[in-house]
Design a protein around this motif. Sequence first.
Motif, PDB file in Angstrom:
ATOM      1  N   ALA A 108       0.829  -1.207   0.000  1.00  0.00           N
ATOM      2  CA  ALA A 108       0.000   0.000   0.000  1.00  0.00           C
ATOM      3  C   ALA A 108       0.864   1.259   0.000  1.00  0.00           C
ATOM      4  CB  ALA A 108      -0.922  -0.002   1.213  1.00  0.00           C
ATOM      5  N   GLY A 109       1.953   1.247   0.780  1.00  0.00           N
ATOM      6  CA  GLY A 109       2.828   2.414   0.825  1.00  0.00           C
ATOM      7  C   GLY A 109       3.527   2.672  -0.499  1.00  0.00           C
TER       8      GLY A 109
ATOM      9  N   ILE B 202       1.855   6.819  -7.095  1.00  0.00           N
ATOM     10  CA  ILE B 202       0.856   7.748  -7.652  1.00  0.00           C
ATOM     11  C   ILE B 202       1.074   9.180  -7.161  1.00  0.00           C
ATOM     12  CG2 ILE B 202      -0.855   5.926  -7.877  1.00  0.00           C
ATOM     13  CD1 ILE B 202      -2.235   6.985  -5.404  1.00  0.00           C
ATOM     14  N   GLY B 203       2.101   9.383  -6.315  1.00  0.00           N
ATOM     15  CA  GLY B 203       2.454  10.739  -5.911  1.00  0.00           C
ATOM     16  C   GLY B 203       1.822  11.246  -4.640  1.00  0.00           C
ATOM     17  N   SER B 204       1.309  10.347  -3.789  1.00  0.00           N
ATOM     18  CA  SER B 204       0.695  10.785  -2.536  1.00  0.00           C
ATOM     19  C   SER B 204       1.774  11.172  -1.529  1.00  0.00           C
ATOM     20  CB  SER B 204      -0.181   9.669  -1.947  1.00  0.00           C
ATOM     21  OG  SER B 204      -0.680  10.044  -0.684  1.00  0.00           O
ATOM     22  N   SER B 205       1.581  12.320  -0.888  1.00  0.00           N
ATOM     23  CA  SER B 205       2.523  12.766   0.140  1.00  0.00           C
ATOM     24  C   SER B 205       2.307  12.039   1.456  1.00  0.00           C
ATOM     25  CB  SER B 205       2.368  14.276   0.360  1.00  0.00           C
ATOM     26  OG  SER B 205       1.044  14.595   0.757  1.00  0.00           O
ATOM     27  N   MET B 206       1.284  11.195   1.540  1.00  0.00           N
ATOM     28  CA  MET B 206       0.971  10.452   2.762  1.00  0.00           C
ATOM     29  C   MET B 206       1.265   8.968   2.598  1.00  0.00           C
ATOM     30  SD  MET B 206      -0.074  12.724   4.874  1.00  0.00           S
ATOM     31  CE  MET B 206      -0.875  11.728   6.114  1.00  0.00           C
ATOM     32  N   SER B 207       2.211   8.615   1.754  1.00  0.00           N
ATOM     33  CA  SER B 207       2.479   7.210   1.465  1.00  0.00           C
ATOM     34  C   SER B 207       2.919   6.438   2.704  1.00  0.00           C
ATOM     35  CB  SER B 207       3.533   7.095   0.360  1.00  0.00           C
ATOM     36  OG  SER B 207       4.730   7.762   0.743  1.00  0.00           O
TER      37      SER B 207
END
Length: 344
Positions: free
Chosen positions: A206-207, A213-218
Amino acid sequence: MVIAAFIYGLYQVLHAASEVSVPVAVALMLTAAMWPLANWLSRHRIHRGIASGICLLLLIILVGGVFTLVGAQIALQWRELGNQSVASFKQALQWLSRSPLHTNKAQLTDLMHKAETAMAGSQGRIASTAAAAGTQIGRFSAGLVMALFATFFFVYEGDKLAEKSAVLIPREHRAKILDAAKRGWVALVAYVRAAVIVAFVDGLGAGIGAAIIGSSMSVAIGALTFILAFVPIVGALTAGVVAVAVVLVTLGFFKALIMLIVFVAVMQIEGHILQPFLLGKAVSIHPLIVLLGIAVGAIISGIVGALLAIPIVAFGVAFIKALNPETPADEVPPNHDDLAAEHA
């Protein structure tokens, strides 16, 4: 009827003393997770007490490091997350105004005004909830310290404690019940070990997917998935819903769809590869029993019950199989003394 009355009475006692029984139950799960490492260190001529301390220290460093890393990432990205959330909210409002629902700006403004009024009228409840949360945090901290101390002693001399407790069992049944309990413990250790590996793979997948996809909350998404994955089926599903919602708010619909595909792929790998390979026949549990166990555990003890339900079921299934003379030999979990002899 006597057995049912005993179980009911035991539940009432444990429920009344939940501030002690829950940390002890958590300590048993942590002990099962660290038992293979402690045995490995002991086989390499490290004193059992020192091995127990090393295991506990590694646990504290690992869990504390993960939460520190997640907290630091959230703190660093808080302002950006706020800006992205506001932008996504505005886009949602624009979509509603152009959608087939024909929602106009006056209706949206009225809904926002009602929401603000409801929040303003709930300040007292919010304050009381915050005060209650502070009390619960204090109890949680005390229970956590108790669980860590209990974990150290369980890892250090769990065998001796079990032997001393065996005096409560009638002498004529003691050997058979102790053997079944040891086999149940082996199944529990195998289940917890498999659960840790599965949770790690789920969190890692998931991380990595969130980072791609560029999420800052990975990191936060991976950590949340790792923690919730210890509740079979329901936990990973909940983590997926939260992760997709976060990505939807911050990055939009298309990337949220990709995040959903990532979670579906991770769940497929878990269900069809990891769990069958890691658990095997000895500790296999039917999916219906898993669902019922989680439901009953959640009803009895909430989140803690949902977390502990399936490990208890794993121990109970192995214990009953070991007591039943009609159980096929390949379905009976090995005794941990047999495993020690194999390692020797």
